[in-house]
Scaffold this active site. Sequence first.
Site, PDB file in Angstrom:
ATOM      1  N   ASP A  13      -3.423  -5.622  -5.817  1.00 15.38           N
ATOM      2  CA  ASP A  13      -3.986  -5.708  -4.475  1.00 15.38           C
ATOM      3  C   ASP A  13      -3.008  -6.530  -3.651  1.00 15.38           C
ATOM      4  O   ASP A  13      -2.813  -7.728  -3.895  1.00 15.38           O
ATOM      5  CB  ASP A  13      -5.360  -6.372  -4.542  1.00 15.38           C
ATOM      6  CG  ASP A  13      -5.961  -6.618  -3.167  1.00 15.38           C
ATOM      7  OD1 ASP A  13      -5.341  -6.231  -2.155  1.00 15.38           O
ATOM      8  OD2 ASP A  13      -7.052  -7.215  -3.100  1.00 15.38           O
ATOM      9  N   GLY A  72       6.158   8.126   0.028  1.00 17.97           N
ATOM     10  CA  GLY A  72       7.038   8.750   1.009  1.00 17.97           C
ATOM     11  C   GLY A  72       7.793   7.747   1.848  1.00 17.97           C
ATOM     12  O   GLY A  72       8.997   7.903   2.101  1.00 17.97           O
ATOM     13  N   CYS A 113       0.856  -1.206   0.000  1.00 13.04           N
ATOM     14  CA  CYS A 113       0.000   0.000   0.000  1.00 13.04           C
ATOM     15  C   CYS A 113       0.883   1.244   0.000  1.00 13.04           C
ATOM     16  O   CYS A 113       0.785   2.103   0.880  1.00 13.04           O
ATOM     17  CB  CYS A 113      -0.933  -0.005   1.208  1.00 13.04           C
ATOM     18  SG  CYS A 113      -1.750  -1.583   1.526  1.00 13.04           S
ATOM     19  N   CYS A 131      -2.742   5.603   9.974  1.00 12.42           N
ATOM     20  CA  CYS A 131      -2.857   7.001  10.379  1.00 12.42           C
ATOM     21  C   CYS A 131      -4.241   7.222  10.977  1.00 12.42           C
ATOM     22  O   CYS A 131      -4.906   8.219  10.707  1.00 12.42           O
ATOM     23  CB  CYS A 131      -2.576   7.956   9.218  1.00 12.42           C
ATOM     24  SG  CYS A 131      -3.610   7.693   7.757  1.00 12.42           S
ATOM     25  N   ALA A 189       1.637   3.982  -2.211  1.00 11.41           N
ATOM     26  CA  ALA A 189       1.424   5.350  -2.708  1.00 11.41           C
ATOM     27  C   ALA A 189       1.089   6.301  -1.561  1.00 11.41           C
ATOM     28  O   ALA A 189       0.406   5.902  -0.616  1.00 11.41           O
ATOM     29  CB  ALA A 189       0.301   5.358  -3.745  1.00 11.41           C
ATOM     30  N   ASP A 200       0.938  -0.873  -4.931  1.00 14.46           N
ATOM     31  CA  ASP A 200      -0.277  -0.128  -4.647  1.00 14.46           C
ATOM     32  C   ASP A 200      -1.354  -0.573  -5.621  1.00 14.46           C
ATOM     33  O   ASP A 200      -1.073  -0.893  -6.777  1.00 14.46           O
ATOM     34  CB  ASP A 200      -0.065   1.379  -4.743  1.00 14.46           C
ATOM     35  CG  ASP A 200      -1.108   2.137  -3.939  1.00 14.46           C
ATOM     36  OD1 ASP A 200      -0.864   2.358  -2.732  1.00 14.46           O
ATOM     37  OD2 ASP A 200      -2.164   2.487  -4.492  1.00 14.46           O
TER      38      ASP A 200
END
Length: 433
Positions: free
Chosen positions: A301, A256, A251, A373, A253, A275
């Site tokens: 996926d 960073g 995952c 996050c 993208a 991604d």
Amino acid sequence: MAYQPLPFRAVAANVLLAVEQGQSLSQCLPPALNQLAPEQRPQLQAICYGTCRWFHRLDDELRQRLKKPLRKPDRVIHHLMLVALFQLRYSEQATYAVLNETVEACRALDKPHLTGLVNGVLRAAEREGAPEPHDDSSRFSHPAWMVEKLRHNWPDHWEAILDANNQQAPMTLRVNALRFTRDDYLKHLQEAGIRARPTRFAPNGIQLESPVPVDRLPWFADGAVSVQDEAAQLCTTLLDLQPGHRVLDACAAPGGKTCAILETCGELAEVVAIDESAERLPRVQENLDRLDLHATLKQADAANIDQWWDGQAFDRILLDVPCSATGVVRRHPDIKLLRRESDIVPLASIQLGLLDAMWAILKPGGRLVYATCSVFPQENHRIIQRFLKQQDQALLLNLDKDWGQDMQTGRQLLPDPDSHDGFFYAVLEKPAP
């Protein structure tokens, strides 16, 4: 008749209508910015972000001022008035300009029959001032479900989280350790007249006193630094990267963390970045190119390992799962409009499924870092608890760190107005045979 571009307030109203209909600001704002002259674009962006940030408070006021809701075909005018209320309440724009130009924007949106309503509502708002919020959703400018969920999950911190979400996030940099030490780059910033300080927890992080355009940052285009929140930077401190490791960033993208991994250890065997989004994956390559780094990119996926995995296990896996993003609301205030409480259970299912899939391709003796996050336990330490019940051989590392709160199965960072975003980390190791 020559084409007349829409006034920027009318453009902003269309953007907010698109957000209400399910598009993120990152999707609908860029084409809107292209409708305006370059000098108007910063103002449009500020208005769209600000109106989303204070949407629930502004919307509560507007609903009180309207005798009845506008018809669905006129919904864009509701958003036009929200834009004007935002400027009246939270900007230094001259009142007469807000009132007069909003009425003109109403005409430009082909709603001349509503100019009297718009004028009357805004003049009353200017004359009477902002009303007292009548509930916590309005007071904290968050959807009611989010307020209640935070109150339940964080009884000692919920108000601080909501307040932090309404602050503008600081601009934080990650120094490319392959190019500069942090101290050296701080000196370059000082020479450029940019005030900054080291971050408290991330070893290569720098927080600016005030945001600046990236083209003002010394050697930004040449890969000296990247913009990345301090909490997100902590992933590399947990991976324990060593020369020769094969690393997966699932995952990945916008890339960073992929770049941070490559900057942390320059002698890795391979970094694979996956991604699912074909639209977002090119952004990963752009970041790699600017930093002169290389990774193997795959669109897939991550949970469907039969689709992309070559059979070689990974020494390290960073699993930054799709989540509610409730730890980064201050950076993405449209989350308040886009996210629903009903999203949490399906997201938790995806998160647990990804964790199971990544565990299968982790090398014995390898390490997996689980990250979100989010500030909701259902996506964070409870996912790890559920996983450990299924995988009783998995070793949970105790994270004895000076950041975040110990949740027994990981550490939770809550958004800090003067520092990092909200983030959760847990570290699992697969026993060697």
